[in-house]
Design a protein around this motif. Structure first.
Motif, PDB file in Angstrom:
ATOM      1  N   MET A 109       0.786  -1.092   0.085  1.00 15.27           N
ATOM      2  CA  MET A 109       0.034  -0.005   0.063  1.00 15.27           C
ATOM      3  C   MET A 109       0.817   1.153   0.136  1.00 15.27           C
ATOM      4  O   MET A 109       1.837   1.322   0.698  1.00 15.27           O
ATOM      5  CB  MET A 109      -1.044   0.127   1.134  1.00 15.27           C
ATOM      6  N   GLU A 110       0.421   2.188  -0.680  1.00 11.00           N
ATOM      7  CA  GLU A 110       1.342   3.478  -0.880  1.00 11.00           C
ATOM      8  C   GLU A 110       1.150   4.290   0.626  1.00 11.00           C
ATOM      9  O   GLU A 110       0.074   4.256   1.037  1.00 11.00           O
ATOM     10  CB  GLU A 110       0.922   4.313  -1.874  1.00 11.00           C
ATOM     11  N   HIS A 111       2.070   5.058   0.878  1.00 15.64           N
ATOM     12  CA  HIS A 111       2.076   5.896   2.032  1.00 15.64           C
ATOM     13  C   HIS A 111       3.106   7.069   1.719  1.00 15.64           C
ATOM     14  O   HIS A 111       3.634   7.325   0.696  1.00 15.64           O
ATOM     15  CB  HIS A 111       2.568   5.103   3.207  1.00 15.64           C
ATOM     16  N   LEU A 112       3.146   7.874   2.840  1.00 17.86           N
ATOM     17  CA  LEU A 112       3.870   9.096   2.574  1.00 17.86           C
ATOM     18  C   LEU A 112       5.337   8.965   2.198  1.00 17.86           C
ATOM     19  O   LEU A 112       5.878  10.139   1.387  1.00 17.86           O
ATOM     20  CB  LEU A 112       3.850  10.118   3.803  1.00 17.86           C
ATOM     21  N   PHE A 113       5.762   7.840   2.455  1.00 16.48           N
ATOM     22  CA  PHE A 113       7.237   7.641   2.065  1.00 16.48           C
ATOM     23  C   PHE A 113       7.617   6.780   0.974  1.00 16.48           C
ATOM     24  O   PHE A 113       8.533   6.034   0.815  1.00 16.48           O
ATOM     25  CB  PHE A 113       7.994   7.468   3.367  1.00 16.48           C
ATOM     26  N   THR A 114       6.474   6.508   0.199  1.00 21.14           N
ATOM     27  CA  THR A 114       6.517   5.901  -1.020  1.00 21.14           C
ATOM     28  C   THR A 114       7.067   6.457  -2.217  1.00 21.14           C
ATOM     29  O   THR A 114       6.721   7.721  -2.295  1.00 21.14           O
ATOM     30  CB  THR A 114       5.283   5.212  -1.425  1.00 21.14           C
ATOM     31  N   PRO A 115       8.064   6.145  -2.920  1.00 21.58           N
ATOM     32  CA  PRO A 115       8.721   6.914  -4.076  1.00 21.58           C
ATOM     33  C   PRO A 115       7.570   7.342  -4.967  1.00 21.58           C
ATOM     34  O   PRO A 115       6.594   6.440  -4.940  1.00 21.58           O
ATOM     35  CB  PRO A 115       9.738   5.946  -4.726  1.00 21.58           C
ATOM     36  N   PHE A 116       7.643   8.266  -5.522  1.00 23.53           N
ATOM     37  CA  PHE A 116       6.878   8.764  -6.813  1.00 23.53           C
ATOM     38  C   PHE A 116       7.570   9.024  -8.052  1.00 23.53           C
ATOM     39  O   PHE A 116       8.529   9.824  -8.055  1.00 23.53           O
ATOM     40  CB  PHE A 116       5.874   9.971  -6.386  1.00 23.53           C
ATOM     41  N   HIS A 117       6.693   8.738  -9.317  1.00 23.03           N
ATOM     42  CA  HIS A 117       7.476   8.944 -10.335  1.00 23.03           C
ATOM     43  C   HIS A 117       6.442   9.549 -11.430  1.00 23.03           C
ATOM     44  O   HIS A 117       5.245   8.999 -11.472  1.00 23.03           O
ATOM     45  CB  HIS A 117       7.792   7.540 -11.185  1.00 23.03           C
ATOM     46  N   LEU A 118       6.877  10.453 -12.261  1.00 24.99           N
ATOM     47  CA  LEU A 118       5.957  11.148 -13.084  1.00 24.99           C
ATOM     48  C   LEU A 118       6.708  11.650 -14.284  1.00 24.99           C
ATOM     49  O   LEU A 118       7.545  12.596 -14.189  1.00 24.99           O
ATOM     50  CB  LEU A 118       5.103  12.397 -12.522  1.00 24.99           C
ATOM     51  N   LYS A 119       6.721  11.015 -15.456  1.00 25.71           N
ATOM     52  CA  LYS A 119       7.623  11.376 -16.527  1.00 25.71           C
ATOM     53  C   LYS A 119       8.989  11.199 -16.111  1.00 25.71           C
ATOM     54  O   LYS A 119       9.382  10.326 -15.660  1.00 25.71           O
ATOM     55  CB  LYS A 119       7.342  12.578 -17.235  1.00 25.71           C
ATOM     56  N   GLY A 120       9.820  12.480 -16.254  1.00 29.03           N
ATOM     57  CA  GLY A 120      11.122  12.388 -15.964  1.00 29.03           C
ATOM     58  C   GLY A 120      11.374  12.681 -14.478  1.00 29.03           C
ATOM     59  O   GLY A 120      12.379  12.937 -13.946  1.00 29.03           O
ATOM     60  N   LEU A 121      10.466  12.909 -13.553  1.00 29.38           N
ATOM     61  CA  LEU A 121      10.440  13.374 -12.358  1.00 29.38           C
ATOM     62  C   LEU A 121      10.348  12.104 -11.377  1.00 29.38           C
ATOM     63  O   LEU A 121       9.383  11.408 -11.275  1.00 29.38           O
ATOM     64  CB  LEU A 121       9.374  14.379 -11.892  1.00 29.38           C
ATOM     65  N   ASP A 122      11.482  11.905 -10.607  1.00 30.47           N
ATOM     66  CA  ASP A 122      11.392  10.801  -9.534  1.00 30.47           C
ATOM     67  C   ASP A 122      11.534  11.586  -8.093  1.00 30.47           C
ATOM     68  O   ASP A 122      12.680  12.268  -7.916  1.00 30.47           O
ATOM     69  CB  ASP A 122      12.634  10.003  -9.827  1.00 30.47           C
ATOM     70  N   LEU A 123      10.704  11.132  -7.288  1.00 32.89           N
ATOM     71  CA  LEU A 123      10.711  11.725  -6.071  1.00 32.89           C
ATOM     72  C   LEU A 123      11.085  10.641  -5.099  1.00 32.89           C
ATOM     73  O   LEU A 123      10.279   9.507  -5.026  1.00 32.89           O
ATOM     74  CB  LEU A 123       9.378  12.492  -5.642  1.00 32.89           C
ATOM     75  N   LYS A 124      11.796  10.954  -4.052  1.00 33.05           N
ATOM     76  CA  LYS A 124      11.914   9.937  -2.760  1.00 33.05           C
ATOM     77  C   LYS A 124      10.962   9.559  -1.977  1.00 33.05           C
ATOM     78  O   LYS A 124      10.775   8.537  -1.277  1.00 33.05           O
ATOM     79  CB  LYS A 124      13.111  10.236  -2.174  1.00 33.05           C
ATOM     80  N   ASN A 125      10.160  10.506  -1.806  1.00 34.48           N
ATOM     81  CA  ASN A 125       8.808  10.318  -1.194  1.00 34.48           C
ATOM     82  C   ASN A 125       7.574  11.281  -1.643  1.00 34.48           C
ATOM     83  O   ASN A 125       7.811  12.093  -2.582  1.00 34.48           O
ATOM     84  CB  ASN A 125       9.229  10.833   0.488  1.00 34.48           C
ATOM     85  N   ARG A 126       6.567  11.554  -0.841  1.00 35.96           N
ATOM     86  CA  ARG A 126       5.310  12.320  -1.281  1.00 35.96           C
ATOM     87  C   ARG A 126       5.143  13.472  -0.754  1.00 35.96           C
ATOM     88  O   ARG A 126       4.154  13.993  -0.910  1.00 35.96           O
ATOM     89  CB  ARG A 126       4.311  11.437  -1.279  1.00 35.96           C
ATOM     90  N   VAL A 127       6.283  14.120  -0.042  1.00 38.46           N
ATOM     91  CA  VAL A 127       6.231  15.220   0.705  1.00 38.46           C
ATOM     92  C   VAL A 127       6.457  16.466  -0.250  1.00 38.46           C
ATOM     93  O   VAL A 127       7.680  16.239  -0.677  1.00 38.46           O
ATOM     94  CB  VAL A 127       6.730  15.170   2.271  1.00 38.46           C
ATOM     95  N   VAL A 128       5.630  17.315  -0.032  1.00 34.53           N
ATOM     96  CA  VAL A 128       5.899  18.610  -1.025  1.00 34.53           C
ATOM     97  C   VAL A 128       5.913  19.753  -0.292  1.00 34.53           C
ATOM     98  O   VAL A 128       5.085  20.074   0.712  1.00 34.53           O
ATOM     99  CB  VAL A 128       4.750  18.788  -2.203  1.00 34.53           C
ATOM    100  N   MET A 129       6.965  20.782  -0.415  1.00 32.15           N
ATOM    101  CA  MET A 129       7.106  22.004   0.195  1.00 32.15           C
ATOM    102  C   MET A 129       6.305  22.914  -0.676  1.00 32.15           C
ATOM    103  O   MET A 129       7.028  23.081  -1.859  1.00 32.15           O
ATOM    104  CB  MET A 129       8.581  22.584   0.729  1.00 32.15           C
ATOM    105  N   PRO A 130       5.089  23.274  -0.265  1.00 31.43           N
ATOM    106  CA  PRO A 130       4.396  24.049  -1.523  1.00 31.43           C
ATOM    107  C   PRO A 130       4.901  25.645  -1.609  1.00 31.43           C
ATOM    108  O   PRO A 130       5.748  26.084  -0.770  1.00 31.43           O
ATOM    109  CB  PRO A 130       3.120  24.261  -1.086  1.00 31.43           C
ATOM    110  N   PRO A 131       4.648  26.399  -2.804  1.00 34.13           N
ATOM    111  CA  PRO A 131       5.273  27.761  -2.775  1.00 34.13           C
ATOM    112  C   PRO A 131       4.590  28.483  -1.736  1.00 34.13           C
ATOM    113  O   PRO A 131       3.445  28.620  -1.736  1.00 34.13           O
ATOM    114  CB  PRO A 131       4.738  28.006  -4.304  1.00 34.13           C
TER     115      PRO A 131
END
Length: 344
Positions: A1-23
């Motif tokens: 099951m996905e959670h906050l610390f699951t990696p995320f991939h979209l096109k050429g973007l690979d993130l180590k977790n699902r946490v975003v610092m918003p603008p």
């Protein structure tokens, strides 16, 4: 099951977790020149050290009079590129990916002598009445967005976010509440946003995702709701948007009848509806500072990423603490390991 610390991939973007610092605007430019300062460097790089997967640099404007205040960031000149690149490179060195929010404040440009907008309607009784842009000026504005995106790409960002929310210029054009034009940009409310998306994509690498931040609901009498925002987001998605950052409001004084609640996660249902309707990745935002709540948004598949704003303003190391609380694996800088209990 996905959670906050699951990696995320979209096109050429690979993130180590699902946490975003918003603008989040810092209003910290020193000489009103739009150039990022040491404050901005420390502000963003500390959140990269603190474990955030994606950091989105604050609202960065396409022309001087497009800023909310004279102390906001700009990308209307190549002179702005080196300071942004310095931030991006440093964040990369600590494992974070970096986006930047490209924008124009429109009628909400507080320090402009004469703000511009789709129509000459002031934000409120205390605001300046903006000048309506001519049709040619609207087309010129699209080009200003294109050039700013091009500069952001040169600065090395991993993703672009266009600001189509919170009552700023793109939002002003897509809303019947603020757009009373009779030309092509009034007859088709999404035309301005669509052309900016296409212009941005023309100077972005094919593998670089494009995010659009939207206000999915207007809290004002006569404003649009989730059904309308799904419709215009569908247009934007077809034009090239890869992910939506789902917020709400900002178009005018919030009327009592439509005022959002102060409860946590009040915007998550909007993100979920947009995600399900368009089968598109979304970022949820808004009072998601509690780690277990942020984790549930991912685990329940309400959103793909979670933006934590105020929580990160209070604590640059929010992500590291969230991993400890949730007992999830993440990389803690060696210098800070003694400060965090071991996960069992």
């Amino acid at each position: 099951m996905e959670h906050l610390f699951t990696p995320f991939h979209l096109k050429g973007l690979d993130l180590k977790n699902r946490v975003v610092m918003p603008p989040m605007c810092q209003y910290s430019v020193k000489d009103k020149d739009g150039i990022a300062t040491d404050w901005h460097f420390v502000h963003y790089v500390s959140r990269a050290i603190g474990g955030a997967g994606l950091i989105i640099i604050e609202m960065t404007d396409v022309e001087p009079d497009g800023r909310i205040t004279d102390y906001d960031l700009g990308l209307w000149s190549d002179d702005h590129i080196p300071a942004i690149k310095r931030i991006v490179d440093a964040c990369h060195s600590y494992g974070a990916k970096v986006g930047i929010q490209i924008a124009h404040a429109g009628r909400k440009a507080e320090d402009a002598d004469l703000p511009v907008a789709p129509s000459a309607i002031p934000f409120d009784q205390n605001s300046k009445t903006p000048r309506e842009l001519s049709t040619q000026e609207v087309k010129d504005m699209v080009e200003k967005f294109r050039l700013s995106v091009q500069r952001a790409v040169k600065a090395g960002v991993d993703v672009i976010e266009l600001h189509g929310a919170h009552g700023y210029l793109i939002h002003q054009f897509q809303s019947a509440f603020t757009n009373k034009r009779t030309d092509e940009y009034g007859q088709e409310l999404t035309k301005f946003g669509r052309e900016i998306i296409q212009a941005a994509k023309s100077v972005m690498p094919d593998e670089m995702p494009l995010i659009m931040r939207i206000s999915a609901k207007e809290y004002v009498e006569g404003g649009y709701g989730i059904n309308e925002s799904i419709e215009f987001s569908n247009v934007y998605q077809k034009a090239g948007v890869d992910m939506f950052h789902v917020s709400a409001g900002g178009e005018g004084p919030i009327a009592a009848a439509g005022k959002p609640g102060t409860h946590v996660a009040y915007q998550v249902p909007l993100a979920r509806e947009l995600k399900q309707a368009l089968k598109v990745p979304v970022i949820a935002v808004g009072r998601l500072d509690e780690p277990s709540l942020a984790n549930a948004v991912i685990g329940n598949q309400d959103a793909d990423l979670v933006a934590v704003g105020r929580g990160m303003l209070r604590n640059p190391y929010w992500t590291l603490e969230a991993a400890t609380i949730l007992q999830k694996e993440t990389v803690i800088p060696n210098q800070y390991v003694p400060g965090f209990p071991r996960n069992n």
